[in-house]
Design an enzyme around this catalytic site. Structure first.
Site, short mmCIF file in Angstrom:
data_model
loop_
_atom_site.label_atom_id
_atom_site.label_comp_id
_atom_site.label_asym_id
_atom_site.label_seq_id
_atom_site.Cartn_x
_atom_site.Cartn_y
_atom_site.Cartn_z
N LYS A 1 -13.82 9.21 -5.14
CA LYS A 1 -15.10 9.59 -4.53
C LYS A 1 -15.57 10.92 -5.10
O LYS A 1 -16.75 11.10 -5.43
CB LYS A 1 -14.96 9.70 -3.01
CG LYS A 1 -14.51 8.43 -2.31
CD LYS A 1 -14.09 8.72 -0.86
CE LYS A 1 -13.36 7.52 -0.27
NZ LYS A 1 -12.76 7.84 1.06
N LYS B 1 -8.28 14.60 3.68
CA LYS B 1 -7.45 13.39 3.68
C LYS B 1 -6.55 13.48 4.91
O LYS B 1 -6.44 14.54 5.52
CB LYS B 1 -6.61 13.30 2.40
CG LYS B 1 -5.87 14.59 2.04
CD LYS B 1 -5.09 14.48 0.74
CE LYS B 1 -5.94 14.54 -0.50
NZ LYS B 1 -5.99 13.29 -1.25
N ARG B 2 -5.91 12.35 5.31
CA ARG B 2 -4.94 12.41 6.40
C ARG B 2 -3.94 13.54 6.13
O ARG B 2 -3.58 13.81 4.98
CB ARG B 2 -4.20 11.06 6.53
CG ARG B 2 -5.07 9.89 6.98
CD ARG B 2 -5.68 10.16 8.34
NE ARG B 2 -4.67 10.26 9.36
CZ ARG B 2 -4.36 9.29 10.22
NH1 ARG B 2 -5.00 8.14 10.19
NH2 ARG B 2 -3.41 9.47 11.13
N LYS C 1 1.22 14.80 1.03
CA LYS C 1 -0.09 15.13 0.46
C LYS C 1 -0.22 16.64 0.20
O LYS C 1 -1.12 17.08 -0.50
CB LYS C 1 -1.21 14.63 1.36
CG LYS C 1 -1.35 13.09 1.37
CD LYS C 1 -2.40 12.64 2.38
CE LYS C 1 -2.51 11.13 2.50
NZ LYS C 1 -3.37 10.54 1.44
N HIS D 1 0.80 -1.23 0.00
CA HIS D 1 0.00 0.00 0.00
C HIS D 1 0.82 1.27 0.00
O HIS D 1 0.26 2.37 -0.13
CB HIS D 1 -0.95 0.03 1.19
CG HIS D 1 -2.07 -0.95 1.08
ND1 HIS D 1 -3.20 -0.69 0.32
CD2 HIS D 1 -2.23 -2.19 1.59
CE1 HIS D 1 -4.02 -1.74 0.41
NE2 HIS D 1 -3.45 -2.66 1.16
N THR E 1 -7.93 7.16 -2.89
CA THR E 1 -9.31 6.74 -3.19
C THR E 1 -10.25 7.93 -3.04
O THR E 1 -11.32 7.94 -3.64
CB THR E 1 -9.77 5.60 -2.27
OG1 THR E 1 -9.56 6.00 -0.91
CG2 THR E 1 -9.01 4.32 -2.58
C1 LIG Z 1 -11.46 7.93 1.33
C2 LIG Z 1 -10.96 8.31 2.66
C3 LIG Z 1 -9.59 8.43 2.89
C4 LIG Z 1 -8.56 8.29 1.77
O1 LIG Z 1 -8.45 9.57 1.16
P1 LIG Z 1 -7.22 9.92 0.20
O2 LIG Z 1 -7.58 11.27 -0.36
O3 LIG Z 1 -7.19 8.86 -0.86
O4 LIG Z 1 -6.00 9.95 1.04
C5 LIG Z 1 -9.13 8.77 4.15
N1 LIG Z 1 -10.00 8.98 5.17
C6 LIG Z 1 -11.34 8.89 4.99
C7 LIG Z 1 -12.25 9.16 6.15
C8 LIG Z 1 -11.87 8.55 3.74
O5 LIG Z 1 -13.21 8.46 3.58
#
Ligand SMILES: *Cc1c(COP(=O)(O)O)cnc(C)c1O
Length: 525
Positions: A375, A263-264, A269, A72, A371
Site C-alpha cells: 500500500k 500494523k497489528r 513486527k 498465512h 500487504t
Molecule cells: C493492510 C492492513 C493490514 C496489514 O498490514 P501489514 O503491515 O501487512 O501487517 C492490517 N490492518 C489494516 C487495517 C490494514 O489496512
C-alpha cells in the site's frame, strides 16, 4: 456451522444444475483461507459418503480436487490444533473420518522407502504430544490439491519447516501466490490527488491495467514532475496533520519526514525496534543540537490482541515515550512521536497517502508476506525494511537503489537462535542501544511506575528472540541513510516515483489471476 452451511449449499446447487457429483471439482473451487475452515475437508467427505452414497475412494478424489489451502503464517502459536476429546464429543463422525483419512496418509508415508518413523509422525493428522490433538494445517494440506504460501520466501520456508515432510510425500502440491492489494482502494480511492497527477502524465489506461504504471519510470528524473509528485504528498500530509491534532492533540509539521509504522502490534513486527530508535535519536539530538537534523514525525497505529501482554505493553511504551519527547523543548520539534488509536482500514486510507517512509522491519523469516508494505509503495513512500515476506520481491521489483534494506537474513536469524546465546557483544559494543535500553528499563519514561518496562527490556538483554538488539545498529545506519537521502530532495522524489511506477506486480488483479489459472482452472480473458 459456517463450513457445514456453505458446503451443503454448494453441493445442493451443484446437484440441481448438473445432477451428479462426479463433476464437482470441474465446476467448484473451494479455497480454504487459512486453517479456520479446515474441518470442511471432513465435512465434505461426510456429505459425499454418508448423505450421497459415494464410495470412499471416489469421495476422496473429489474432495482433493475441490479444495485448495492457503497458508498465512508459520508462527507455531498460530498453527491450529483441536483436541481429539472435543471432536469426539461434538463431532464424532468427523473424528472417525479424520482417523480414516489419517490411516491412508500414514500408509502412504510408511510405503515411502526413505521415510523414518519421525517423518511418518510429522505427516500424521494427530499430534500425540501432551493430549492428543488434530492438526488442522495437516488436514487442510492432505485434503487439497494445491497448498500455497503468500510470498516467495514464505513458500520456500513452508517447504523447509512446518510442511517439510508432507512436501516430500506430495512434492507437486506446494506453490506460491504472492499477495497483492487492490489499486482501486489503495491508490485511486485513497489518493485521488496522485491518481489525477498520474492520469495527466501517462493517460488513464493504468486505471484498468496497473502494469502501465511502469511508464512513470521515464518521468522519475523530470524536475517538474518531481515537484508535482511532492506537492501531492505534501497536501496529503497536511490532511494527516489535522487528523493528528484532532485525534491526539499533537502539533506536527507537514515539512517533517513522516516515518510510519501501522500494523497489528506484534513482537515479530518489531514496533519495539522503532520506538527504541526514537529514544536513541532523542538522546542524540539533545547531545548534538548543532547538527543538521532532519525533522521527523514517527507515526504508529495498531491494535494488540486482548491477551497479548507484551503487545499492549509496547503500546503503553510508545505513548510514554511520545509524552516525554513531544513535551521537551530541547528537541525543538525535530522529533515527534504519535500513536493513533483504533487502527482500521478507514484510518489506513488516510495515513498511507501521507507517508514518506514505510516501516517494514519484521524479524527475517517471520512475516509471511505483508500487504501494508505494498500500500505504501503504491503511494510513493520509500521502504525501510528487512529481507522478509514480500519485501524480498519489492526489493527485486524496485531495485536496490530505491529501497533501504537492512538487518539479519532468515539464515542468520536461524544461526543466532540455534546458538541460544544472549546478545552480550551487541550490548557491549553499541552505546546508543545500551543507553536507550537503560533509560527505558530504569523508568525514565515511566516515572509513575519505574519497573513497568524492566521485564520487556530484560527479554532483549537475555534471549532477544526477535533480534531487536542484534539488528539495532544496522537499523540505525539504514535510518541515517534515509536522512541523507531526504536532504537530497530530488533524489528522494525520484525514488518515490519509481516506487509507484513499479507497484504493478503487487496488484491483487495479478494475484487473483494466478489463483484462477493455476489453482481453480478458471479461464480468464
Ligand atoms: C493492510 C492492513 C493490514 C496489514 O498490514 P501489514 O503491515 O501487512 O501487517 C492490517 N490492518 C489494516 C487495517 C490494514 O489496512
Amino acid at each position: 456451522f459456517f463450513s457445514c452451511a456453505s458446503l451443503q449449499d454448494i453441493v445442493r446447487r451443484h446437484l440441481q444444475q448438473y445432477g451428479d457429483l462426479g463433476s464437482l471439482p470441474d465446476k467448484v473451487a473451494i479455497q480454504l483461507n487459512d486453517t479456520h475452515p479446515a474441518i470442511s475437508v471432513a465435512e465434505l467427505m461426510r456429505i459425499l459418503v454418508d448423505e450421497n452414497g459415494l464410495k470412499w475412494e471416489e469421495a476422496w478424489k473429489l474432495t482433493k480436487g475441490t479444495f485448495g489451502y492457503t497458508n498465512h503464517t508459520l508462527l507455531p502459536e498460530a498453527l491450529e490444533s483441536w483436541p481429539v476429546a472435543l471432536l469426539e464429543r461434538l463431532l464424532p463422525r468427523h473424528m472417525q473420518i479424520v482417523y480414516q483419512i489419517n490411516a491412508a496418509v500414514l500408509t502412504e508415508a510408511r510405503a515411502k522407502a526413505s521415510f523414518s518413523d519421525q517423518q511418518v509422525a510429522n505427516v500424521s493428522l494427530i499430534d500425540e504430544h501432551g493430549g492428543r490433538r488434530v492438526r488442522m494445517g495437516q488436514l487442510a494440506f492432505v485434503g487439497s490439491h494445491s497448498i500455497n504460501g503468500v510470498s516467495a520466501l514464505h513458500t520456500e520456508l513452508m517447504k523447509q519447516t512446518v510442511f517439510a515432510d508432507l512436501h516430500k510425500l506430495y512434492p507437486e502440491r506446494i506453490n506460491n501466490k504472492t499477495n497483492g492489494i487492490t489499486p482501486r482502494r489503495w491508490l485511486m480511492q485513497c489518493n485521488p490527488g496522485l491518481t489525477k497527477l498520474i492520469t495527466e502524465r501517462i493517460g488513464p489506461e493504468f486505471l484498468d491495467d496497473i502494469e502501465k504504471l511502469h511508464q512513470l519510470d521515464a518521468h522519475a528524473q523530470d524536475p517538474g514532475f518531481q515537484k508535482q509528485f511532492a506537492a501531492v504528498k505534501h497536501a496529503n500530509k497536511e490532511r494527516l496533520v489535522k487528523l493528528i491534532k484532532d485525534r491526539v492533540n499533537v502539533k506536527v509539521s507537514a515539512d517533517a519526514l513522516f516515518d510510519v509504522q501501522i500494523k497489528r502490534i506484534h513482537e515479530y513486527k518489531r514496533q519495539l525496534l522503532n520506538i527504541i530508535h526514537a529514544v536513541a535519536l532523542y538522546d542524540e539530538i539533545r547531545a548534538h543540537p548543532e547538527r543538521n537534523w532532519v525533522p521527523r514525525v514517527k507515526i504508529f497505529a495498531g491494535k494488540a490482541a486482548p491477551s497479548y501482554w507484551n503487545a499492549k505493553l509496547i503500546i503503553k511504551l510508545i505513548n510514554d515515550v511520545a509524552r516525554v519527547i513531544n513535551n521537551d523543548p530541547a528537541v525543538r520539534g525535530l522529533l515527534k512521536v504519535v500513536f493513533l488509536p483504533n487502527y482500521n482500514v478507514s484510518l489506513a486510507e488516510l495515513i498511507v497517502p501521507a507517508a514518506d517512509l514505510s516501516e517494514q522491519i519484521s524479524t527475517a523469516g517471520m512475516e509471511a508476506s505483508g500487504t501494508g508494505n505494498m500500500k505504501f509503495m503504491a503511494n510513493g513512500a520509500l521502504t525501510i525494511g528487512t529481507m522478509d515476506g514480500a519485501n524480498v520481491e519489492m526489493h527485486k521489483e524496485v531495485g536496490d537503489d530505491n529501497i533501504f534494506i537492512f538487518g539479519l537474513t532468515t539464515e542468520q536469524v536461524d544461526e543466532k537462535r540455534a546458538k541460544g546465546e544472549a546478545p552480550a557483544e551487541v550490548l557491549q559494543s553499541t552505546h546508543r542501544l545500551r543507553e536507550a535500553l537503560d533509560a527505558i528499563s530504569s523508568g525514565v519514561y515511566s516515572p509513575d511506575d519505574p519497573n513497568r518496562y524492566r521485564d520487556l527490556i530484560g527479554g532483549l538483554r537475555d534471549h532477544d528472540w526477535f533480534m531487536v538488539a542484534r539488528d539495532f545498529d544496522a537499523y540505525w545506519d539504514a535510518q541515517a541513510k534515509v536522512e541523507k537521502t531526504w536532504l537530497d530532495r530530488s533524489r528522494w522524489d525520484a525514488m518515490a516515483i519509481r516506487n509507484t511506477a513499479n507497484v504493478g506486480f503487487f496488484s491483487s488483479d495479478r494475484t487473483i489471476r494466478q489463483y484462477a489459472h493455476d489453482i481453480w482452472d478458471v479461464q480468464t480473458a
